[in-house]
Write a protein that holds these residues in place. Structure first.
Motif, mmCIF file in Angstrom:
data_model
loop_
_atom_site.group_PDB
_atom_site.id
_atom_site.type_symbol
_atom_site.label_atom_id
_atom_site.label_comp_id
_atom_site.label_asym_id
_atom_site.label_seq_id
_atom_site.Cartn_x
_atom_site.Cartn_y
_atom_site.Cartn_z
ATOM 1 N N GLY A 73 0.805 -1.211 0.000
ATOM 2 C CA GLY A 73 0.000 0.000 0.000
ATOM 3 C C GLY A 73 0.837 1.260 0.000
ATOM 4 N N ALA A 74 2.132 1.122 0.289
ATOM 5 C CA ALA A 74 3.004 2.285 0.219
ATOM 6 C C ALA A 74 3.222 2.664 -1.241
ATOM 7 N N VAL A 115 11.429 4.764 5.602
ATOM 8 C CA VAL A 115 10.576 4.338 6.704
ATOM 9 C C VAL A 115 10.568 2.819 6.753
ATOM 10 N N VAL A 116 10.787 2.255 7.937
ATOM 11 C CA VAL A 116 10.655 0.813 8.142
ATOM 12 C C VAL A 116 9.375 0.574 8.934
ATOM 13 N N CYS A 117 8.447 -0.164 8.325
ATOM 14 C CA CYS A 117 7.144 -0.436 8.952
ATOM 15 C C CYS A 117 7.150 -1.841 9.534
ATOM 16 N N GLY A 118 7.275 -1.950 10.858
ATOM 17 C CA GLY A 118 7.356 -3.241 11.535
ATOM 18 C C GLY A 118 5.999 -3.858 11.805
ATOM 19 N N LYS A 122 -1.787 2.677 7.343
ATOM 20 C CA LYS A 122 -2.237 3.623 6.314
ATOM 21 C C LYS A 122 -1.742 5.033 6.629
ATOM 22 N N LEU A 123 -1.813 5.423 7.906
ATOM 23 C CA LEU A 123 -1.338 6.752 8.313
ATOM 24 C C LEU A 123 0.178 6.872 8.177
ATOM 25 N N LEU A 124 0.890 5.760 8.429
ATOM 26 C CA LEU A 124 2.346 5.766 8.249
ATOM 27 C C LEU A 124 2.692 5.933 6.772
ATOM 28 N N PHE A 125 1.941 5.261 5.895
ATOM 29 C CA PHE A 125 2.191 5.397 4.459
ATOM 30 C C PHE A 125 1.936 6.830 3.996
ATOM 31 N N THR A 126 0.941 7.477 4.580
ATOM 32 C CA THR A 126 0.663 8.875 4.248
ATOM 33 C C THR A 126 1.840 9.767 4.645
ATOM 34 N N LEU A 127 2.379 9.527 5.853
ATOM 35 C CA LEU A 127 3.557 10.278 6.307
ATOM 36 C C LEU A 127 4.736 10.041 5.370
ATOM 37 N N ALA A 171 9.416 9.238 0.962
ATOM 38 C CA ALA A 171 10.292 8.209 1.515
ATOM 39 C C ALA A 171 9.887 6.819 1.030
ATOM 40 N N ALA A 172 10.871 5.993 0.767
ATOM 41 C CA ALA A 172 10.606 4.580 0.492
ATOM 42 C C ALA A 172 10.213 3.900 1.799
ATOM 43 N N VAL A 173 9.309 2.938 1.712
ATOM 44 C CA VAL A 173 8.861 2.198 2.890
ATOM 45 C C VAL A 173 9.358 0.770 2.796
ATOM 46 N N VAL A 174 10.142 0.358 3.765
ATOM 47 C CA VAL A 174 10.643 -1.022 3.825
ATOM 48 C C VAL A 174 9.656 -1.829 4.659
ATOM 49 N N LEU A 175 9.144 -2.908 4.070
ATOM 50 C CA LEU A 175 8.107 -3.710 4.712
ATOM 51 C C LEU A 175 8.606 -5.129 4.950
ATOM 52 N N PRO A 176 9.258 -5.395 6.082
ATOM 53 C CA PRO A 176 9.652 -6.776 6.389
ATOM 54 C C PRO A 176 8.407 -7.608 6.651
#
Length: 614
Positions: free
Chosen positions: A351-352, A465-468, A479-484, A490-495
């Motif tokens: 979703g990022a 951004v790393v989304c744990g 969803k709010l983190l992806f908006t930020l 910023a690229a979002v790293v999704l482990p």
């Protein structure tokens, strides 16, 4: 590009290339000890000396930049004499008793260098001073008698892992490798990644679990991937006599570039669980050995009689081929009421706008890590964050719990449990304006900390951004983190959880698991470890079938147990956190009665009359 001549050979290399790398690119060998291709040139051992036309003294090729029209000689009598002298001094400083050393005879770079120079004895006697051996660590032994002070281990610990545990005290020949400020390695800040062992050129740092079980030159090597988490780190599996002797990181793998964590490097050797070697069927209240035909028929009959009142779960440690077959059998064929993975819906969502990788963390100047302690989970991502921090990148850590990166973070945010989404909204607002006191109360984070975090993020040139998992399991928060992240570009790293959880999610195997009168449960466990939560949920199930590599409390509960291959015995594919398709390759041969996970599912499909595709 610059053009130079080495040993009469004209070579063109990019500007900034060292003479050593230029020579290597042309197949010209220059001996080294302190040099390692993954580390910053150091120039400590002086074994790589070369003669350069127009320069009076020999020069260390590992730190000497190549320049236009440079003329280099690597094997003149003067250079060979200098190399032999360097080696003589190195041997004289410590007690290199090769006959007792586990890397002697092929794996020791010092010994190999001496043989290449025609040395057959010590021109100078060693100093005969006994140096201590540190065996306090569960995996690593340091023998200071073998140390050549090359500092490869120190540089790797800092440059590649960002941990900075290792260093040296004293000076000259009295220099001694130390952990922290002289703490035994086993009591130090060492994180057991083992990178120091892999880069050590001698027997000064050895893996106690593989010592004296075979040299690298005597072992079979299989390039594969680790399935300990979703990163899919490349590994060099070194085997002998059908046993894993050691696991090294694969320097050529683009995912991890040779770096491994404790789980990837040491767990395959240390964990020795009892194998299930034959099919088992419960008779008169206890599991008894059975034939494959009997075991498959028993499970097939139970699944047919339970119809759609069946629950099926699969480990995300299993390969994509097994996951596909499992989904076709239970979701498409049997129309089971529950078909999911052992992660029970805890996948990190997509979703990022821009998904990132470990490489993005390495290049970032600001890294926001939310909802996961990277010093515990997905540790190789944590190594990237720490080494980026050592180069000046700023960390913003958001975790309701104590986090291992708190100590080095520019700001550490500790919100109320479940209020993470409010923090992301507040930070997004702060980027455009200000934050209200009321918002601060909702988050549990002080206004000063929120403003400081916003200021750090606002000044980022390249943020990541790393989304744990603690965030990814909250749809609104993620969803709010992806908006930020979008506001920061910023690229979002999704482990994404387990090794193959992304592949499982694409098969819709991300549902929650709660039994509601199901008559039969099938668990494709493989070599995974069942959780206490799972064991509790499966108590009292009328019929339980498990395919497993090892005995466990779950197999003890089962009515039928299929013996299956473990990770190192299977070849198959995985989809890692960055959506890269990777392949594991078998390096071990299972016992005769043990089938692959896919073979069990194929055999079961045949008994159920289900045709598998792909």
């Amino acid at each position: 590009m610059v053009s130079l001549t080495i040993d009469g050979k004209r070579i063109e290399v990019p500007e900034g290339t060292t003479v050593l790398r230029a020579a290597q690119s042309a197949g010209i060998e220059i001996p080294t000890l302190c040099d390692h291709p993954e580390l910053t040139p150091y120039g400590g051992c002086r074994l790589c000396l070369v003669e350069v036309e127009g320069i009076r003294n020999p020069q260390p090729s590992c730190t000497l930049p190549a320049s236009n029209n440079m003329v280099v000689q690597t094997n003149t009598p003067k250079i060979k004499e200098a190399r032999k002298f360097v080696l003589t001094l190195i041997f004289s400083e410590r007690n290199h008793f090769c006959m007792y050393c586990q890397v002697s005879g092929g794996d020791c770079e010092l010994q190999n260098a001496a043989y290449r120079e025609g040395m057959t004895h010590w021109p100078l006697q060693p100093n005969w001073q006994g140096y201590q051996v540190d065996a306090s660590h569960p995996y690593i032994i340091i023998d200071h008698n073998r140390c050549i002070l090359c500092r490869r281990c120190v540089r790797a610990c800092g440059e590649l892992v960002g941990n900075f545990t290792l260093g040296f005290e004293e000076r000259g020949a009295q220099s001694l490798l130390v952990a922290d400020i002289g703490t035994p390695l086993g009591e130090s800040s060492c994180i057991s990644c083992g990178t120091c062992v892999q880069v050590c050129p001698t027997g000064a740092m050895i893996d106690r679990w593989s010592a004296y079980r075979g040299k690298e030159t005597q072992l079979d090597h299989t390039t594969s991937i680790c399935v300990g988490c979703s990163l899919g780190c490349g590994v060099d599996l070194q085997t002998r006599d059908n046993h894993v002797v050691r696991v090294y990181g694969d320097w050529e793998n683009p995912v991890n570039e040779g770096i491994l964590c404790e789980v990837g490097r040491f767990k395959p050797m240390v964990e020795k669980n009892q194998r299930v070697n034959v099919p088992l069927v419960k008779k008169n209240g206890s599991l008894k050995a059975a034939t494959w035909e009997e075991a498959l028929n028993t499970v097939a009959n139970a699944l047919k009689s339970s119809a759609n009142q069946t629950a099926a779960l699969i480990s995300t440690r299993l390969n994509t081929e097994s996951i596909n077959a499992f989904s076709q059998i239970f979701r498409d064929g049997l129309k089971a009421s529950i078909v999911t993975s052992l992660e029970e819906g805890k996948f990190t969502p997509s979703g990022a706008q821009k998904e990132g990788t470990l490489a993005d963390i390495d290049q970032a100047d600001v890294i926001l890590i939310a909802g996961e302690d990277l010093t515990r989970d997905h540790q190789v991502l944590g190594f990237a964050a720490k080494r980026a921090n050592s180069r000046g990148s700023k960390l913003v850590v958001l975790n309701a719990e104590t986090d291992g990166l708190d100590a080095i973070a520019a700001v550490s945010l500790k919100p109320k449990k479940g209020a993470e989404g409010e923090v992301f909204s507040a930070l997004t607002s702060a980027l455009a304006g200000s934050i209200s006191e009321e918002t601060c109360k909702k988050t549990g984070v002080s206004l000063a900390d929120l403003n400081l975090a916003a200021e750090v993020l606002k000044n980022a040139r390249k943020a990541v951004v790393v989304c744990g998992k603690e965030i990814s399991n909250q749809p609104m928060s993620s969803k709010l983190l992806f908006t930020l992240a979008s506001k920061l570009d910023a690229a979002v790293v999704l482990p994404k959880g387990g090794a193959n959880s992304l592949a499982a999610a694409r098969q819709n195997l991300d549902q929650s698991f709660s039994l509601n009168g199901e008559k039969a449960v099938f668990v494709a466990l493989g070599d995974d470890t069942p959780s206490q939560r799972l064991l509790k949920k499966l108590e009292g199930v009328p019929f339980l079938a498990v395919q497993a590599s090892y005995y466990s409390p779950l197999t003890a509960q089962a009515d039928v147990v299929f013996p299956v291959t473990a990770w190192g015995e299977e070849t198959g594919h995985y989809v890692n956190y960055a959506d890269v398709l990777q392949e594991t390759k078998a390096c071990l041969t299972p016992s005769e009665e043990v089938w692959s996970n896919l073979s069990v599912l194929q055999g079961l499909a045949g008994k159920l009359g289900i045709n598998l595709e792909g």
